[in-house]
Design a protein around this motif. Structure first.
Motif, PDB file in Angstrom:
ATOM      1  N   ARG A   1      20.217  50.808   0.289  1.00  0.00           N
ATOM      2  CA  ARG A   1      19.674  52.228   0.282  1.00  0.00           C
ATOM      3  C   ARG A   1      18.286  52.515   0.252  1.00  0.00           C
ATOM      4  NH1 ARG A   1      22.731  57.242  -2.880  1.00  0.00           N
ATOM      5  NH2 ARG A   1      21.805  58.829  -2.276  1.00  0.00           N
TER       6      ARG A   1
ATOM      7  N   VAL B   1      16.802  52.368   3.424  1.00  0.00           N
ATOM      8  CA  VAL B   1      17.007  53.566   4.137  1.00  0.00           C
ATOM      9  C   VAL B   1      15.878  54.595   3.595  1.00  0.00           C
ATOM     10  CG1 VAL B   1      18.536  55.703   4.506  1.00  0.00           C
ATOM     11  CG2 VAL B   1      19.428  53.416   4.514  1.00  0.00           C
TER      12      VAL B   1
ATOM     13  N   ALA C   1      13.092  56.296   5.867  1.00  0.00           N
ATOM     14  CA  ALA C   1      12.773  57.905   5.761  1.00  0.00           C
ATOM     15  C   ALA C   1      11.268  58.276   5.773  1.00  0.00           C
ATOM     16  CB  ALA C   1      13.636  58.595   4.711  1.00  0.00           C
TER      17      ALA C   1
ATOM     18  N   LYS D   1       9.588  61.746   6.256  1.00  0.00           N
ATOM     19  CA  LYS D   1      10.401  62.676   5.272  1.00  0.00           C
ATOM     20  C   LYS D   1       9.763  62.705   3.982  1.00  0.00           C
ATOM     21  CE  LYS D   1      15.039  62.249   7.549  1.00  0.00           C
ATOM     22  NZ  LYS D   1      16.361  61.690   7.335  1.00  0.00           N
TER      23      LYS D   1
ATOM     24  N   VAL E   1      10.624  62.565   0.383  1.00  0.00           N
ATOM     25  CA  VAL E   1      11.717  61.740  -0.324  1.00  0.00           C
ATOM     26  C   VAL E   1      11.859  62.062  -1.923  1.00  0.00           C
ATOM     27  CG1 VAL E   1      12.100  60.094   1.710  1.00  0.00           C
ATOM     28  CG2 VAL E   1      10.441  59.562  -0.455  1.00  0.00           C
TER      29      VAL E   1
ATOM     30  N   SER F   1      15.223  60.190  -2.847  1.00  0.00           N
ATOM     31  CA  SER F   1      16.563  60.263  -1.724  1.00  0.00           C
ATOM     32  C   SER F   1      15.952  59.959  -0.597  1.00  0.00           C
ATOM     33  CB  SER F   1      16.922  61.595  -2.078  1.00  0.00           C
ATOM     34  OG  SER F   1      17.743  61.856  -1.033  1.00  0.00           O
ATOM     35  N   SER F   2      16.809  59.489   0.207  1.00  0.00           N
ATOM     36  CA  SER F   2      16.504  59.260   1.872  1.00  0.00           C
ATOM     37  C   SER F   2      16.942  60.359   2.573  1.00  0.00           C
ATOM     38  CB  SER F   2      17.378  58.030   2.228  1.00  0.00           C
ATOM     39  OG  SER F   2      18.712  58.170   2.103  1.00  0.00           O
ATOM     40  N   THR F   3      17.689  61.547   2.039  1.00  0.00           N
ATOM     41  CA  THR F   3      17.893  62.687   2.839  1.00  0.00           C
ATOM     42  C   THR F   3      17.254  63.970   2.376  1.00  0.00           C
ATOM     43  OG1 THR F   3      19.641  62.764   1.421  1.00  0.00           O
ATOM     44  CG2 THR F   3      20.133  61.587   3.290  1.00  0.00           C
ATOM     45  N   LEU F   4      16.361  64.097   1.680  1.00  0.00           N
ATOM     46  CA  LEU F   4      15.985  65.203   0.926  1.00  0.00           C
ATOM     47  C   LEU F   4      15.495  65.979   1.915  1.00  0.00           C
ATOM     48  CD1 LEU F   4      15.560  66.339  -1.793  1.00  0.00           C
ATOM     49  CD2 LEU F   4      13.028  65.435  -1.872  1.00  0.00           C
TER      50      LEU F   4
ATOM     51  N   PRO G   1      14.000  66.854   6.253  1.00  0.00           N
ATOM     52  CA  PRO G   1      13.957  66.174   7.533  1.00  0.00           C
ATOM     53  C   PRO G   1      12.498  66.217   7.962  1.00  0.00           C
ATOM     54  CG  PRO G   1      14.590  68.367   7.680  1.00  0.00           C
ATOM     55  CD  PRO G   1      14.595  68.186   6.188  1.00  0.00           C
TER      56      PRO G   1
END
Length: 604
Positions: free
Chosen positions: A459, A462, A466, A471, A473, A599-602, A604
């Motif tokens: 993770r 990842v 990102a 991104k 993060v 986080s890696s998805t915070l 785009p």
């Protein structure tokens, strides 16, 4: 014709005469509305078509320029200050070059000169500073590794920092880490230099961040730092009656003229040559100047690592090994210098087996090969297992010119060691990690420096990808008293991010409990960080998992809000992670609590 025109520093009458004339003749003007003084448009004729590039993309501005050219119109692309400094004109010119469209560049007055004028200070002062460094802090746009603020500030020269006032706490920390500046080094922030609402904040590197925050300055400002702002100075010899130049004879006798030049010919030269006459005598560096970079980093390796192993393959390499140990103040009891040449020495294979068999989980080890990279790679290959357990391994050529991390770059600390040693040796750090090359924040490297465990290595990779993809993060969880002043919260957040060496530019969300959904300070904070603001109910916060870690619970907070912890749980909720991924635990001050998760998805 298309003209790229420097609008000047701000005041409408500080544009050049040529620039003002071109504005008056222009049929089309594309102007940087977010930075350029609107009063400059008063030079334009009423029929002139105006386009504000603040809301336009490169492709859109290019289309306007090319359409104006095809229609045979005079077009001005109006940039702030001087187009050559952070002007973003090269890509525009390349698009015109591709279609062989002619253009000209008209220089302008940079805001840095308006700022020095406002401060009534000369950027170059004899025997104080004869060099001006123009740069900026890295933000969403990276800077080259060799041009990081900490490296540039090691010279102790005058520095003018653009695009950095919104990160001033981090900036000050970077400036101080170079070693040449001190907390008492003078510093100034000039907001909108030469504009009617110009504002000047003076202080030192120790207090300027707090002063700028209290003044509400977060953008459209320059940060200037250096002893040129202080009172220490030497009088220039340019007009000193005792100092001889190519134009006059002082009491020290006639100045020596350049070969083949007569005094009459020199008299016709520009003032620049007058100033250069005898300039080499005006300032001589003190004997200690060369130690400025080494001094602050001298004990850094001993703070990062617990054991040191240095192997060399020649007498020259051995001498460099000893020099490294001395310069870096490596503790003798934890340092082994192994000479792998001559007679009666341990074999390299045996030495590697011994060094790499140490319990690395309890020791943070640095292994340095002074010699060829190929030897190092072949020697360590059998012992490299996992990214999170490999020791830091460096290769340094025996001439001490290049420092190359080849294993344990981030988590092992090799990249950081390479930077430190290159500073001490005056060498070039050869760092190839993508985030370092692009000057980006790296989670695993940060975790290593701050002794934070990496919960999940895949993770973490990842997260790294990102960041490389642009991104945001970091998730900022906040709790505060009702009615907290915006500047108080902003200042505290900047302080925490500075202390934890985290970039505010990577914050993708500001989060809190839904009781704070209309809290002005939080709304302003999220707006200043250009990120979303989200709130959660107490039940939603209580549902956030702790994982293998735990939250900082408070009975009082739970009684008041319905959840025992607001900031940590809110940070994790917005990031979609457990407490394992908290980078900053609950931190309190000035009636505020903040926490940061990654986080890696915070965003785009």
């Amino acid at each position: 014709m298309i003209y790229f025109v420097g609008a000047g520093s701000g005041a409408s009458d500080l544009i050049t005469v040529r620039g003002a004339r071109l504005l008056s003749e222009a049929d089309v003007v594309v102007w940087a509305g977010s930075l350029v003084n609107r009063e400059l448009l008063s030079y334009c004729k009423k029929t002139c078509a105006l386009y504000d590039s603040a809301t336009m993309t490169l492709e859109e501005t290019d289309c306007v320029l090319k359409e104006a050219h095809r229609a045979g119109k005079c077009c001005v692309r109006l940039h702030t200050g001087d187009p050559a400094i952070f002007g973003a004109i090269r890509e525009q010119m390349e698009l015109l070059d591709a279609e062989k469209i002619p253009y000209q560049v008209v220089p302008g007055v940079s805001s840095m000169f308006a700022a020095s004028a406002a401060l009534k200070r000369e950027l170059t002062v004899p025997e104080v500073s004869q060099t001006v460094i123009i740069s900026r802090m890295e933000g969403r746009t990276p800077v080259p590794e060799r041009e990081r603020i900490a490296s540039l500030s090691s010279h102790g020269a005058t520095m003018v920092l653009f695009l950095s006032s919104g990160m001033i706490s981090q900036l000050c920390k970077e400036l101080l880490s170079g070693g040449a500046y001190r907390e008492e080094t003078p510093c100034a922030v000039v907001y909108k230099a030469s504009w009617q609402d110009e504002k000047i904040v003076r202080g030192t590197l120790g207090d300027i961040a707090e002063k700028a925050s209290k003044a509400g300055i977060t953008k459209t400002a320059l940060v200037l730092v250096g002893d040129f702002l202080g009172e220490r100075r030497a009088v220039s010899r340019l007009y000193d009656k005792h100092f001889s130049t190519g134009y006059r004879t002082g009491s020290d006798g006639p100045a020596e003229l350049p070969a083949g030049k007569s005094r009459e010919l020199l008299a016709g030269a520009g003032a620049g040559e007058e100033h250069s006459a005898g300039a080499g005598e005006e300032h001589s560096a003190g004997a200690g100047d060369g130690l400025l970079l080494a001094r602050p980093q001298k004990d850094a390796l001993a703070e990062i690592f617990n054991s040191f192993s240095i192997v060399s393959f020649s007498e020259r390499g051995k001498a460099l090994s000893q020099r490294i140990a001395s310069l870096a103040s490596l503790p003798p009891e934890e340092t082994e210098c192994f000479s792998c040449f001559g007679e009666n020495h341990e074999s390299l294979g045996s030495w590697c087996a011994r060094v790499f068999s140490r319990p690395l989980d309890s020791k943070k080890a640095l292994v340095i090969f002074v010699g060829a990279a190929g030897i190092a790679v072949r020697s360590i290959a059998p012992y490299l297992t996992r990214k999170d357990t490999d020791p830091a391994v460096l290769v340094i050529d025996e001439g001490g010119r290049f420092v190359i991390p080849i294993a344990g770059g981030h988590i092992g600390g090799a990249n950081e060691a390479a930077r430190v040693l290159s500073g001490l040796l005056g060498a070039v750090p050869v760092i190839t990690t993508a985030s370092d090359v692009r000057g980006l924040w790296a989670y695993d490297s940060w975790a290593s420096r701050h002794n934070k465990p990496v919960p999940d290595l895949p993770r973490a990779k990842v997260i790294a990808r990102a960041v490389l993809a642009g991104k945001k993060v970091l998730s900022l969880g906040v709790g505060c008293k009702r009615g907290t002043k915006r500047e108080v919260l902003q200042s505290f957040v900047e302080k925490v991010f500075s202390e934890y060496e985290l970039p505010l530019s990577l914050v993708g969300a500001v989060s809190s409990i839904d009781l704070k959904k209309d809290e002005e300070a939080l709304l302003v904070l999220s707006d200043s960080l250009s990120c979303r603001f989200c709130t959660y109910s107490a039940a939603e916060l209580n549902a956030v998992q702790a994982g293998n870690a735990s939250f900082s619970e408070s009975a009082f907070v739970e009684e008041t809000t319905g959840t025992g912890c607001v900031c940590e749980r809110a940070a994790c909720a917005a990031a979609g992670v457990s407490a394992d991924w908290l980078l900053v635990p609950k931190t309190s001050g000035n009636g505020c609590t903040v926490s940061v998760a990654v986080s890696s998805t915070l965003m785009p």
